[in-house]
Design an enzyme around this catalytic site. Structure first.
Site, mmCIF file in Angstrom:
data_model
loop_
_atom_site.group_PDB
_atom_site.id
_atom_site.type_symbol
_atom_site.label_atom_id
_atom_site.label_comp_id
_atom_site.label_asym_id
_atom_site.label_seq_id
_atom_site.Cartn_x
_atom_site.Cartn_y
_atom_site.Cartn_z
ATOM 1 N N LYS A 83 0.846 -1.191 0.000
ATOM 2 C CA LYS A 83 0.000 0.000 0.000
ATOM 3 C C LYS A 83 0.879 1.237 0.000
ATOM 4 O O LYS A 83 1.852 1.320 0.753
ATOM 5 C CB LYS A 83 -0.849 -0.043 1.302
ATOM 6 C CG LYS A 83 -1.796 1.110 1.471
ATOM 7 C CD LYS A 83 -3.133 0.816 0.836
ATOM 8 C CE LYS A 83 -4.018 2.034 0.724
ATOM 9 N NZ LYS A 83 -3.651 2.888 -0.448
ATOM 10 N N LYS A 107 5.172 2.252 8.478
ATOM 11 C CA LYS A 107 3.947 2.965 8.862
ATOM 12 C C LYS A 107 2.799 1.979 9.092
ATOM 13 O O LYS A 107 2.065 2.062 10.065
ATOM 14 C CB LYS A 107 3.548 3.894 7.698
ATOM 15 C CG LYS A 107 3.463 5.357 8.050
ATOM 16 C CD LYS A 107 2.967 6.159 6.848
ATOM 17 C CE LYS A 107 4.087 6.984 6.257
ATOM 18 N NZ LYS A 107 3.613 7.967 5.259
ATOM 19 N N LYS A 119 5.354 2.310 -2.926
ATOM 20 C CA LYS A 119 5.317 3.723 -3.340
ATOM 21 C C LYS A 119 5.559 3.772 -4.831
ATOM 22 O O LYS A 119 6.258 2.924 -5.390
ATOM 23 C CB LYS A 119 6.392 4.524 -2.596
ATOM 24 C CG LYS A 119 6.271 6.028 -2.722
ATOM 25 C CD LYS A 119 5.062 6.627 -2.020
ATOM 26 C CE LYS A 119 5.289 7.082 -0.657
ATOM 27 N NZ LYS A 119 4.323 7.728 0.135
ATOM 28 N N THR A 203 -4.703 13.056 6.936
ATOM 29 C CA THR A 203 -3.308 13.206 7.357
ATOM 30 C C THR A 203 -3.190 14.356 8.356
ATOM 31 O O THR A 203 -2.541 14.224 9.404
ATOM 32 C CB THR A 203 -2.386 13.444 6.133
ATOM 33 O OG1 THR A 203 -2.673 12.437 5.168
ATOM 34 C CG2 THR A 203 -0.924 13.383 6.505
ATOM 35 N N ASN A 234 -2.171 20.565 1.087
ATOM 36 C CA ASN A 234 -3.302 19.839 1.670
ATOM 37 C C ASN A 234 -3.138 19.676 3.186
ATOM 38 O O ASN A 234 -3.995 20.088 3.969
ATOM 39 C CB ASN A 234 -3.411 18.472 0.965
ATOM 40 C CG ASN A 234 -4.593 17.662 1.472
ATOM 41 O OD1 ASN A 234 -5.619 18.217 1.847
ATOM 42 N ND2 ASN A 234 -4.437 16.358 1.504
ATOM 43 N N SER A 361 -7.057 5.498 4.422
ATOM 44 C CA SER A 361 -7.060 4.721 3.176
ATOM 45 C C SER A 361 -7.477 3.283 3.467
ATOM 46 O O SER A 361 -8.233 2.665 2.703
ATOM 47 C CB SER A 361 -5.667 4.702 2.545
ATOM 48 O OG SER A 361 -5.487 5.811 1.705
HETATM 49 N N1 GLU Z 1 0.872 8.944 0.394
HETATM 50 C C1 GLU Z 1 0.406 8.825 1.749
HETATM 51 C C2 GLU Z 1 1.547 8.439 2.672
HETATM 52 O O1 GLU Z 1 2.694 8.708 2.386
HETATM 53 C C3 GLU Z 1 -0.823 7.951 1.860
HETATM 54 C C4 GLU Z 1 -0.661 6.546 1.405
HETATM 55 C C5 GLU Z 1 -1.959 5.754 1.334
HETATM 56 O O2 GLU Z 1 -2.989 6.307 1.663
HETATM 57 O O3 GLU Z 1 -1.886 4.594 0.947
HETATM 58 O O4 GLU Z 1 1.331 7.953 3.747
#
Ligand code: GLU
Length: 429
Positions: A83, A107, A119, A203, A234, A361
């Site tokens: 993810k 994370k 990513k 976030t 954002n 998410s």
């Molecule tokens: N791009 C965000 C992060 O760095 C969200 C990733 C997601 O929602 O999967 O955490």
């Protein structure tokens, strides 16, 4: 002047983080050593399990074809599908994407989500592209990586300079390839296409909840905090307005071109109403200051919410706050963190503080799988519960091992990754 000094910050950040993967790997190694795990755990986790590099030919509005470079890194899928977001940025590198995928794994481990990390990125400058070109690029990326992604395989989401509209195009392209509806393929979608209430603000809400935990821990009322936020996109702008509504003084904000500072507290609703379409506000004051100056102003809480590496060994000695809450990914370099530790400035790490996005998410994906949609209150309540529990775990781990919260967060994340990998027989120890 302000643009130049932002460039200086960026250049220093680049110099120190030439290879962000090194930063990730070195901290990973430190954590594995503290945990007394065998070297093979480090050898396995230091790189993504899969990495794809693609060339995406796109017809531009002028009739010519341009080839864009794109990447997708899947760090570890022992705990579940991978993810993580997709960033559109001129400075994206394979190393950065690999490091960011590793941070996503950590994370998801810290917040106990049934995912590993991934990513993606495309080297491009979305601000110089038309809406139609962006649509073609988003669709082209999905076609290029479609074999590797999917709702139970690897689930993308927004990241730097990507948004819900881009997620909508990507979802549509994926559905057309697969010839059926796959709302759980991507998160951060518009609500009309199966997105979750509360995802856009997730976030910034997560950063707010971690800041509330810091205040509780240090027995300091939140409303007495004077806060500086670097970044007014954002995350930064929502966060500024939540803090303002709670009566907290936001004494500084910065965008890409400069910073605004007022020790009496900035009028955040005015800035939000008057920012331009790129979130630029620093031109609203006659006396704006530079990004560098703003970072070094005296405050209680400094929240870097823009790019990586802005707190580096050049300025770490001049950072003048009690706490740093990392809303961006990788804003403090490893060397800078050492200096801040020596100066007893508490740093709440990115992989904990900005995990609100991936937490919601996950909620979005659960709702897609259930076909049952939650209220914004439910999303919010569950987000707060999850991030608060994660904060407490990381804090307890930092006490147990007598390490800073960054290393503690790595330890928490590694624990889950290593256990899942061991149970699958991928690691033997
Ligand atoms: N791009 C965000 C992060 O760095 C969200 C990733 C997601 O929602 O999967 O955490």
């Amino acid at each position: 002047m302000s643009v130049e000094s932002f460039e200086v910050t960026k250049q220093q950040a680049k110099k120190e983080k030439d290879n962000p993967l090194t930063d990730f790997q070195e901290t990973l190694k430190d954590a594995i050593t503290v945990m007394n795990l065998p070297q093979q755990v480090y050898e396995f986790l230091k790189k993504p399990m899969r990495f794809l590099e693609v060339s995406i030919p796109i017809r531009m509005d002028n009739g010519k074809t341009e080839i864009f470079q794109g990447f997708r890194a899947q760090h570890n899928d022992a705990s579940g599908p991978t993810k993580g977001g997709i960033r559109f940025h001129p400075d994206v590198t394979p190393e950065e994407v690999k490091a960011l995928a590793g941070w996503m794994s950590l994370k998801c481990g810290i917040t106990d989500l049934p995912y590993g990390g991934a990513k993606g990125g495309i080297i491009c400058d979305p601000r110089k592209m038309s809406f139609d070109e962006l649509e073609r690029l988003s669709r082209g990326y999905v076609r290029a990586v479609s074999q590797l992604v999917g709702p139970t395989k690897d689930i993308p989401a927004p990241d730097m300079y990507t948004n819900s509209q881009i997620m909508a195009w990507m979802l549509d392209e994926y559905d057309q390839i697969r010839e059926f509806d796959n709302p759980g393929f991507i998160t951060g979608k518009p609500i009309a296409l199966g997105g979750s209430k509360g995802r856009e603000t997730a976030t910034s809400k997560g950063v707010l909840y971690t800041l509330q935990m810091v205040c509780q821990l240090k027995k300091k009322p939140l409303k007495d905090m004077r806060v500086i936020i670097q970044g007014f996109g954002n995350v930064g702008s929502y966060l500024a307005s939540y803090l303002y509504d709670l009566g907290v003084k936001v004494i500084g904000v910065a965008d890409e071109l400069g910073g605004l500072y007022d020790e009496k507290g900035l009028d955040i609703p005015y800035l939000i109403d008057n920012r331009d379409s790129f979130g630029i506000v620093s031109n609203l004051f006659h006396h704006s200051i530079s990004n560098l100056e703003l970072l070094e102003k005296e405050c209680d809480v400094l929240i870097p919410a823009a790019i990586s590496g802005v707190i580096n060994k050049q300025n770490a000695n001049r950072i003048n706050c009690k706490f740093v809450v990392e809303a961006a990914n990788g804003p403090t370099t490893k060397e800078a963190l050492k200096i801040l530790d020596e100066r007893e400035i508490l740093v709440v790490p990115d992989i904990l503080a900005n995990s609100g996005g991936v937490i919601v998410s996950y909620f979005e994906w659960c709702q897609n799988n259930q076909g049952y949609y939650w209220t914004e209150e439910t999303v919010d309540e569950r987000l707060k519960e999850k991030i608060t529990a994660s904060f407490i775990n990381v804090y307890k781990t930092s006490q147990k091992y007598r390490v800073n919260m960054k290393l503690a967060a790595y330890i928490e994340g590694i624990q889950k990754l290593a256990e899942a990998s061991r149970l699958r027989g991928w690691l033997k120890y």
